[in-house]
Design a protein around this motif. Structure first.
Motif, PDB file in Angstrom:
ATOM      1  N   GLU A   1       0.820  -1.221   0.000  1.00  0.00           N
ATOM      2  CA  GLU A   1       0.000   0.000   0.000  1.00  0.00           C
ATOM      3  C   GLU A   1       0.850   1.266   0.000  1.00  0.00           C
ATOM      4  O   GLU A   1       0.344   2.356  -0.291  1.00  0.00           O
ATOM      5  CB  GLU A   1      -0.982   0.009   1.179  1.00  0.00           C
ATOM      6  N   VAL A   2       2.155   1.102   0.298  1.00  0.00           N
ATOM      7  CA  VAL A   2       3.045   2.267   0.237  1.00  0.00           C
ATOM      8  C   VAL A   2       3.064   2.860  -1.171  1.00  0.00           C
ATOM      9  O   VAL A   2       3.224   4.059  -1.347  1.00  0.00           O
ATOM     10  CB  VAL A   2       4.469   1.871   0.701  1.00  0.00           C
ATOM     11  N   ILE A   3       2.891   2.014  -2.183  1.00  0.00           N
ATOM     12  CA  ILE A   3       2.892   2.503  -3.567  1.00  0.00           C
ATOM     13  C   ILE A   3       1.824   3.573  -3.754  1.00  0.00           C
ATOM     14  O   ILE A   3       2.078   4.643  -4.300  1.00  0.00           O
ATOM     15  CB  ILE A   3       2.606   1.351  -4.561  1.00  0.00           C
ATOM     16  N   ALA A   4       0.616   3.268  -3.285  1.00  0.00           N
ATOM     17  CA  ALA A   4      -0.480   4.225  -3.434  1.00  0.00           C
ATOM     18  C   ALA A   4      -0.216   5.466  -2.611  1.00  0.00           C
ATOM     19  O   ALA A   4      -0.394   6.604  -3.070  1.00  0.00           O
ATOM     20  CB  ALA A   4      -1.797   3.576  -3.002  1.00  0.00           C
ATOM     21  N   ASN A   5       0.247   5.251  -1.376  1.00  0.00           N
ATOM     22  CA  ASN A   5       0.488   6.366  -0.478  1.00  0.00           C
ATOM     23  C   ASN A   5       1.541   7.311  -1.032  1.00  0.00           C
ATOM     24  O   ASN A   5       1.347   8.535  -1.104  1.00  0.00           O
ATOM     25  CB  ASN A   5       0.904   5.780   0.883  1.00  0.00           C
ATOM     26  N   ILE A   6       2.673   6.769  -1.455  1.00  0.00           N
ATOM     27  CA  ILE A   6       3.772   7.631  -1.885  1.00  0.00           C
ATOM     28  C   ILE A   6       3.478   8.244  -3.254  1.00  0.00           C
ATOM     29  O   ILE A   6       3.892   9.362  -3.543  1.00  0.00           O
ATOM     30  CB  ILE A   6       5.116   6.869  -1.858  1.00  0.00           C
ATOM     31  N   THR A   7       2.743   7.535  -4.105  1.00  0.00           N
ATOM     32  CA  THR A   7       2.334   8.119  -5.377  1.00  0.00           C
ATOM     33  C   THR A   7       1.478   9.362  -5.113  1.00  0.00           C
ATOM     34  O   THR A   7       1.658  10.412  -5.735  1.00  0.00           O
ATOM     35  CB  THR A   7       1.529   7.088  -6.196  1.00  0.00           C
ATOM     36  N   ALA A   8       0.568   9.231  -4.152  1.00  0.00           N
ATOM     37  CA  ALA A   8      -0.300  10.364  -3.817  1.00  0.00           C
ATOM     38  C   ALA A   8       0.507  11.531  -3.259  1.00  0.00           C
ATOM     39  O   ALA A   8       0.344  12.683  -3.686  1.00  0.00           O
ATOM     40  CB  ALA A   8      -1.361   9.916  -2.806  1.00  0.00           C
ATOM     41  N   LEU A   9       1.404  11.236  -2.321  1.00  0.00           N
ATOM     42  CA  LEU A   9       2.212  12.292  -1.710  1.00  0.00           C
ATOM     43  C   LEU A   9       3.085  12.997  -2.748  1.00  0.00           C
ATOM     44  O   LEU A   9       3.207  14.216  -2.751  1.00  0.00           O
ATOM     45  CB  LEU A   9       3.108  11.698  -0.617  1.00  0.00           C
ATOM     46  N   ALA A  10       3.689  12.196  -3.639  1.00  0.00           N
ATOM     47  CA  ALA A  10       4.604  12.770  -4.628  1.00  0.00           C
ATOM     48  C   ALA A  10       3.838  13.684  -5.579  1.00  0.00           C
ATOM     49  O   ALA A  10       4.208  14.845  -5.763  1.00  0.00           O
ATOM     50  CB  ALA A  10       5.311  11.660  -5.410  1.00  0.00           C
ATOM     51  N   ILE A  11       2.752  13.183  -6.155  1.00  0.00           N
ATOM     52  CA  ILE A  11       2.023  13.984  -7.139  1.00  0.00           C
ATOM     53  C   ILE A  11       1.426  15.227  -6.482  1.00  0.00           C
ATOM     54  O   ILE A  11       1.492  16.330  -7.028  1.00  0.00           O
ATOM     55  CB  ILE A  11       0.943  13.139  -7.838  1.00  0.00           C
ATOM     56  N   LYS A  12       0.851  15.056  -5.289  1.00  0.00           N
ATOM     57  CA  LYS A  12       0.272  16.226  -4.608  1.00  0.00           C
ATOM     58  C   LYS A  12       1.307  17.324  -4.396  1.00  0.00           C
ATOM     59  O   LYS A  12       1.014  18.509  -4.506  1.00  0.00           O
ATOM     60  CB  LYS A  12      -0.317  15.786  -3.259  1.00  0.00           C
ATOM     61  N   SER A  13       2.549  16.918  -4.070  1.00  0.00           N
ATOM     62  CA  SER A  13       3.592  17.908  -3.802  1.00  0.00           C
ATOM     63  C   SER A  13       4.412  18.254  -5.044  1.00  0.00           C
ATOM     64  O   SER A  13       5.423  18.939  -4.952  1.00  0.00           O
ATOM     65  CB  SER A  13       4.523  17.389  -2.694  1.00  0.00           C
ATOM     66  N   GLY A  14       3.965  17.770  -6.225  1.00  0.00           N
ATOM     67  CA  GLY A  14       4.620  18.150  -7.475  1.00  0.00           C
ATOM     68  C   GLY A  14       5.952  17.485  -7.734  1.00  0.00           C
ATOM     69  O   GLY A  14       6.717  17.934  -8.580  1.00  0.00           O
ATOM     70  N   ASN A  15       6.234  16.409  -6.996  1.00  0.00           N
ATOM     71  CA  ASN A  15       7.497  15.698  -7.190  1.00  0.00           C
ATOM     72  C   ASN A  15       7.314  14.456  -8.047  1.00  0.00           C
ATOM     73  O   ASN A  15       6.321  13.738  -7.894  1.00  0.00           O
ATOM     74  CB  ASN A  15       8.059  15.242  -5.835  1.00  0.00           C
ATOM     75  N   ALA A  16       8.277  14.179  -8.911  1.00  0.00           N
ATOM     76  CA  ALA A  16       8.319  12.882  -9.561  1.00  0.00           C
ATOM     77  C   ALA A  16       8.884  11.880  -8.572  1.00  0.00           C
ATOM     78  O   ALA A  16       9.606  12.257  -7.649  1.00  0.00           O
ATOM     79  CB  ALA A  16       9.195  12.942 -10.811  1.00  0.00           C
ATOM     80  N   ALA A  17       8.535  10.620  -8.730  1.00  0.00           N
ATOM     81  CA  ALA A  17       9.036   9.609  -7.802  1.00  0.00           C
ATOM     82  C   ALA A  17       9.433   8.348  -8.544  1.00  0.00           C
ATOM     83  O   ALA A  17       8.723   7.891  -9.441  1.00  0.00           O
ATOM     84  CB  ALA A  17       7.988   9.282  -6.742  1.00  0.00           C
ATOM     85  N   VAL A  18      10.577   7.812  -8.168  1.00  0.00           N
ATOM     86  CA  VAL A  18      10.998   6.500  -8.627  1.00  0.00           C
ATOM     87  C   VAL A  18      10.771   5.559  -7.447  1.00  0.00           C
ATOM     88  O   VAL A  18      11.299   5.792  -6.360  1.00  0.00           O
ATOM     89  CB  VAL A  18      12.487   6.517  -9.040  1.00  0.00           C
ATOM     90  N   LEU A  19       9.938   4.536  -7.647  1.00  0.00           N
ATOM     91  CA  LEU A  19       9.552   3.648  -6.547  1.00  0.00           C
ATOM     92  C   LEU A  19      10.175   2.270  -6.722  1.00  0.00           C
ATOM     93  O   LEU A  19      10.071   1.657  -7.779  1.00  0.00           O
ATOM     94  CB  LEU A  19       8.031   3.480  -6.503  1.00  0.00           C
ATOM     95  N   LYS A  20      10.784   1.795  -5.644  1.00  0.00           N
ATOM     96  CA  LYS A  20      11.394   0.469  -5.679  1.00  0.00           C
ATOM     97  C   LYS A  20      10.856  -0.321  -4.489  1.00  0.00           C
ATOM     98  O   LYS A  20      11.103   0.025  -3.343  1.00  0.00           O
ATOM     99  CB  LYS A  20      12.907   0.635  -5.583  1.00  0.00           C
ATOM    100  N   GLY A  21      10.074  -1.369  -4.805  1.00  0.00           N
ATOM    101  CA  GLY A  21       9.461  -2.166  -3.743  1.00  0.00           C
ATOM    102  C   GLY A  21      10.257  -3.423  -3.420  1.00  0.00           C
ATOM    103  O   GLY A  21      11.234  -3.748  -4.097  1.00  0.00           O
ATOM    104  N   GLY A  22       9.812  -4.102  -2.390  1.00  0.00           N
ATOM    105  CA  GLY A  22      10.486  -5.341  -1.975  1.00  0.00           C
ATOM    106  C   GLY A  22      10.166  -6.487  -2.928  1.00  0.00           C
ATOM    107  O   GLY A  22       9.131  -6.492  -3.599  1.00  0.00           O
ATOM    108  N   ARG A  23      11.028  -7.464  -2.929  1.00  0.00           N
ATOM    109  CA  ARG A  23      10.899  -8.613  -3.815  1.00  0.00           C
ATOM    110  C   ARG A  23       9.593  -9.376  -3.567  1.00  0.00           C
ATOM    111  O   ARG A  23       8.931  -9.821  -4.486  1.00  0.00           O
ATOM    112  CB  ARG A  23      12.114  -9.532  -3.570  1.00  0.00           C
ATOM    113  N   GLU A  24       9.198  -9.464  -2.281  1.00  0.00           N
ATOM    114  CA  GLU A  24       8.042 -10.282  -1.915  1.00  0.00           C
ATOM    115  C   GLU A  24       6.746  -9.749  -2.534  1.00  0.00           C
ATOM    116  O   GLU A  24       5.818 -10.514  -2.794  1.00  0.00           O
ATOM    117  CB  GLU A  24       7.867 -10.330  -0.399  1.00  0.00           C
ATOM    118  N   SER A  25       6.687  -8.425  -2.737  1.00  0.00           N
ATOM    119  CA  SER A  25       5.418  -7.851  -3.203  1.00  0.00           C
ATOM    120  C   SER A  25       5.435  -7.530  -4.688  1.00  0.00           C
ATOM    121  O   SER A  25       4.621  -6.746  -5.176  1.00  0.00           O
ATOM    122  CB  SER A  25       5.115  -6.588  -2.397  1.00  0.00           C
TER     123      SER A  25
END
Lengths: 447, 447
Positions: free
Chosen positions: B125-149
């Motif tokens: 769920e961090v993907i959704a959370n950080i995508t929201a935070l990044a776009i709201k604050s005008g930042n691009a984000a490169v997201l790297k998740g754990g292998r398990e998910s």
């Protein structure tokens, strides 16, 4: 050795941060008086440094920077300490106040960053300046000067240390003066104790330091500033601004290095006037092939060596001289794109009378200074009215652009309760809700 | 590959920063709807990740974090996007406005930091959370998740990328989802394009990242929090607060790890009650030799294995369990000194009814949270009322403590003139003086 120095400065910082503005400012006044009283010894030490520098064929520019006796440099240095002492206290400002629940108040309060490591080159007056800035902002500082000014440095260090220990509440270790060269790289490893590195000197120095440390560095490794002359530029403004930005002080980091012109003005009078203003002011224009062809013949024949072919690298570096890279762009968007790709995020300007074009530029350029119809040379702490300048930052966090005392300050949170525990609240296992009621920060009494 | 990813995100950031709050918030709403519509596929992918995790003997705790189907986790995740969309716009706030001269106005304006690199472990769920935070604050984000998910991650990434490209003004490259493990160390080298690294996961992860990169890292490698029980502590508050801070969520970074007690209370009822409250709540006390001797015999016989000898290292690390290091100090100053030497500058508290003692503590402790008579567990973005939490920072610059959207924001300067050049002004070769007149930031119209 470096670790011990950093650790001692760290402990001193924890004491210094608890002193009042009066105590910090009073310490600066004592330092000022101490330096004035020791003027003779300091200038004698400076003269010995100068003699050694002259004997070792040091450059005239460096000798000029080293010389503390010329004009009123020494007195200005001492006046500068008083100016810093008189600045508004940057500490203990409440910037947020919120009731989390009845009797549970949260305050966000400005505080010092901690320990600064300041590395500078030949100008010995930086010692007085940075000592003043550090103490005023409640930060300890480890100072490392250039080899050429070692004698002057030691003479001033003696005075400052003696004054701090004998006459002030500031711990002696709050200002640590490093006289040998060997410790710099070791100090740059002390990220446990040192919180911010401030290099004061050439871009080469800054780059070398950034490459050596994990501690945040406040500064700029280069100033690749651009000016875009739009098709709706006022001709007189364009010439005046570009000439000023290039020639007022070409070695400055805020001098313009790249000129972008809208291709619609190629061949027009505004373009010809602009080129003429620049080359007649002694500027050599490094032009793309497209633009070299567009230079009017009469200009080329009058100033035969002022129009040269640009290399790609001319758009990616600083000249720091009377040279300017010139390129045409299709529109303001292409100018923004060029700047966001090539600039060092320092200061960039648009010249236009067209407000929508200006807006595209002001919103789109990702630099610490984005200007409309004025010279990039305004990027400076004194011109911005900060009273002082710690440096110009091209970082993307903490502090950007010309940085005053606020760059040496961060914040912490105080939470004042009456026995509240998280287990009582929603989210912590209980049912109590937070009130999250905004309070007036100006009405908070911290003591 | 890593360089290309970072560069593409960088370009996307320069577009994203120009979008309005409405455009950014609208994009979040589209993502929310997209995820809701794809709930079935995402939960199916999540189930496959869970099966693989169970088959490979993954820990129960990790499986719990990985599971997106339990309770209302998926719906909460989607609601969270709306909550971020509804937050106040952090961008384009004018925080300083100053006339430098007639017709030459300086504005300091909040802007995005640029490109975020977010590295997280198993919680999808961090993907959704950080995508929201990044776009709201005008930042691009490169997201790297754990292998398990990875499977869940890919399913969500598909939705987000499709929505961004098809239905919003946000460039598709503004959110880059990295599905392979190999690129992390290369991404951590892209300091030219990536402006801030945000690790979301264990302290081990944060430490490993901090050791690998020169890019600023927003986070905390450890939370060594202390509570000092003063000789003027209220006995009931002391027991309640210390038990809450230790037992409410022992694995939390804001859980207390060190208990400092004023030596004057050793042997007093408040001390005995405090020990009893802790051990009866299941806490093992790691005590200095001096304190082990002071434990009342009846307590020792009732809870024989709850009082053990402390090692030096117990005061320098986190237990993250029902263990607590305990030490006596002579007074509040010694407590402050212990904390400034041993703590990780996270959150520390004093329990006292004596205001001067509280002041010494509040002014002296150099941590991002300094508390008086309340639990260290309050150190949390939601409890502080930020509406969201990007992380808790133990850095000394930019953002400290629980960090909301403001940690993803910095500022730049706009200077709007009418042809002014530096050569006309004092300091630049001319005689004109700056007016440096403060303007009301609230009255500035940026467009």
């Amino acid at each position: 050795m470096a670790e011990q120095i950093a650790q001692e400065a760290h402990y001193a910082a924890t004491v210094l941060k608890t002193l009042s503005n009066e105590e910090r400012s009073q310490a600066l006044e004592e330092i000022r008086l101490g330096l004035i009283n020791a003027k003779k010894e300091i200038l004698e030490a400076n003269e010995r440094d100068l003699e050694a520098a002259r004997a070792s064929q040091t450059s005239a520019a460096l000798i000029k920077r080293l010389d503390l006796s010329k004009n009123d440099k020494f007195d200005s240095m001492c006046d500068g300490i008083k100016e810093v002492a008189d600045l508004e206290d940057p500490l203990n400002k409440v910037t947020l106040a919120r009731e989390l629940d009845e009797g549970l108040d949260l305050y966000r309060i400005t505080c010092p960053v901690g320990v600064l490591l300041v590395i500078f080159e030949s100008r010995p007056e930086v010692i007085a300046n940075i000592t003043a800035l550090a103490i005023k902002s409640g930060n300890a500082a480890v100072l490392k000067g250039g080899r050429e000014s070692l004698g002057t440095f030691k003479a001033m260090a003696n005075v400052i240390n003696k004054v701090l220990k004998g006459k002030t509440k500031v711990p002696g270790d709050a200002i640590k003066l490093i006289a040998t060269h060997s410790e710099v790289s070791d100090l740059l490893k002390q990220d446990q104790y040192i919180d911010l590195v401030i290099p004061r000197g050439s871009n080469k120095l800054v780059r070398a330091i950034k490459d050596q440390t994990k501690i945040p560095v406040l500064g700029h490794a280069s100033g690749i500033c651009s000016i875009y002359v739009d098709e709706f530029a006022d001709p007189a403004k364009a010439s005046r601004i570009v000439v000023d930005a290039k020639t007022n002080y070409p070695a400055g980091c805020n001098a313009v290095e790249t000129l972008l012109v809208n291709e619609k003005i190629l061949g027009a009078k505004i373009y010809e006037d602009l080129l003429k203003a620049l080359v007649s002011a002694g500027v050599t224009l490094h032009m793309t092939a497209q633009l070299l062809d567009s230079v009017p013949g009469n200009l080329k024949s009058t100033y035969p060596d002022k129009f040269v072919a640009a290399k790609d690298s001319d758009f990616r570096g600083e000249f720091l001289s009377l040279d300017l890279a010139v390129k045409a762009v299709a529109d303001v968007s292409e100018a923004v794109k060029h700047i966001n790709t090539h600039s060092s995020k320092h200061t960039d300007a648009i010249i236009t009378e067209n407000e929508p074009h200006a807006q595209v530029f002001l919103n789109g350029v990702d630099s610490s200074g984005v200007y409309w119809n004025c010279s990039t040379r305004f990027a400076d702490g004194f011109r911005y009215g900060f009273g002082t300048e710690v440096g110009i930052s091209t970082n993307k966090i903490h502090a950007r652009g010309p940085v005053g005392l606020e760059g040496l300050v961060c914040y912490y949170y105080q939470l004042r309760g009456h026995g509240q525990i998280v287990g009582d609240y929603v989210g912590g296992g209980g049912h109590r809700k937070f009130t999250h009621r905004e309070l007036d920060p100006k009405k908070v009494k911290l003591d």
